[in-house]
Motif scaffolding. Sequence first.
Motif, short mmCIF file in Angstrom:
data_model
loop_
_atom_site.label_atom_id
_atom_site.label_comp_id
_atom_site.label_asym_id
_atom_site.label_seq_id
_atom_site.Cartn_x
_atom_site.Cartn_y
_atom_site.Cartn_z
N LEU A 205 -2.87 3.24 10.12
CA LEU A 205 -2.38 3.37 8.64
C LEU A 205 -1.25 4.25 8.79
CD1 LEU A 205 -5.70 4.29 6.80
CD2 LEU A 205 -4.33 1.94 7.02
N SER B 31 0.81 -1.11 0.08
CA SER B 31 0.09 0.00 -0.09
C SER B 31 0.85 1.09 -0.02
CB SER B 31 -1.01 0.08 1.22
OG SER B 31 -1.66 -1.04 1.20
N ALA C 75 -8.03 2.24 1.14
CA ALA C 75 -7.11 2.30 2.23
C ALA C 75 -6.68 3.74 2.39
CB ALA C 75 -6.15 1.35 2.64
N GLN D 271 -0.04 6.40 3.71
CA GLN D 271 -1.30 6.14 3.10
C GLN D 271 -2.25 6.91 3.62
OE1 GLN D 271 -0.77 2.06 5.28
NE2 GLN D 271 -2.34 1.72 3.63
N THR D 272 -2.37 7.61 4.77
CA THR D 272 -3.19 8.70 5.09
C THR D 272 -3.13 10.00 4.44
OG1 THR D 272 -2.00 9.54 7.06
CG2 THR D 272 -3.67 7.51 7.48
#
Length: 479
Positions: free
Chosen positions: A454, A247, A476, A458-459
């Motif tokens: 996370l 990710s 995600a 990712q955020t």
Amino acid sequence: MPTPTEHQIYAQENLLARLDRIPVNRTILLLVGLLGLTWILEAFDIGIIAPVLFLLRTTWHLRPAEIGLIASAGTLGIVIGLLPAGLVADRFGRKTTLVGGIVIFSVFTFVGSFSQNVAELVTCRFIAGLGQGAVFPVPYLLLSEFVNKRWRGTAVGLSNSLLGFSYGLNTLAGALIIGVIPNAEAWRVLLILGGATILITPLIMIYLPESPRFLLKVGRIDKVRSFVERLENISGLPHDETLIDQSSLRVLEVTARRRVSLADFVRPPYLTRCIISYSALLSPFVVFYVITIYGPSILHRMGASKSDALYYTSGLLFLTVISTAMAGSLGDRISRRWGLVIIMTVAAIGTIALGQPMPEIGVVIAAIVTWSFVYAGFPLAKLYMAEQFPTRLRASGAMIGESITRFLGGVVLVYLFPIMASTLGSASLFTILAILTAICIIPIWLLGFQTSGLSVEQTGTDLSRYETSEPAVRDAAVE
């Protein structure tokens, strides 16, 4: 900066994945403690204005407007200093920004002890605020970029809890010197103590590492690898050069091909993220500056003697150490979003109660609830804000948010509070503050998204605008 190759992107993600699996070891604890110490000393300097004003208002016979001017001058400096500091932190590093800010605010707090009139004191507090603006958000950035995703909120909560301890120290110092040193000189002693913060700079320069995520963005892969391997050795982990978080790798691939700039803050998705996270941060700021700067005066007006008002305020601030530490852990367990909504709702209820005519025990309970929950809102709100932006914009985004919210809560409201207090009853005044507190959490309640658990890659990056065959990754990142 040239676009990194595919091999470099893979190497970066390998190091980030290894960093994210490292448990809280002695090096991480040292980092948390050192940043906590920085917060203690800076918060002592910021909060010192509360007992200083409490002593000066009768010594210099200050009018309400003059009280508001002195109280808000430092915060105005913070607001103005935050904006360039964000650019400096994103370009030259978090550590450099931190050291420079500490030197500026320490020197001018010390110089402020020699002030002979309101204008001189306001000027010194304003310049000191410029340095404080460069310092305050940096520990949040460093902790969000150092600590693994499972413990990020807890680490921020533990470090941030020391702010209340520091604010309690300066109020306690004011209580201890009343009656021992004449008021005309006692406030000068407090400012001299605030200027002693500069003594921490050698520790910062020697022991505080630069953010590994910042170092990766400027191409210092070898330095980050050496740091990560040292942490792995301490924790007994292998140097696994095949470890990859798919990710986060996708995020790095996307961001490597895309330039970022301050213009991103006025375009989707970051415009919406700014509105939500800045409003969430403003929620505790509505009441924070009022109770931090005017706390002794509020309790004195409710019947406490001068020395007791300072002692009571100090006790309330020490109590926030517990509530703030617990809030950080709550954010890791149930999410920053819902943790903040719950905490600030209770804070608003306590604020309303604080302004009501009640017996002494009722005032004590309302004060405990208000102080505890207002302070507890900060680790969640500030960490949530830091998690909204990619690394190359994280410092700038956080600094802009700090600037806007501190201007509204720490300049406008702090200046108006003594004026409003002279015309409004306590019930009306504190009800207004409570309503504003509640309004500010509506955006995150309705539109906020989950960030706990996370990685900040990712955020901080929205992949929804990119074509991808990995819907789980996209979801995600933009949940």
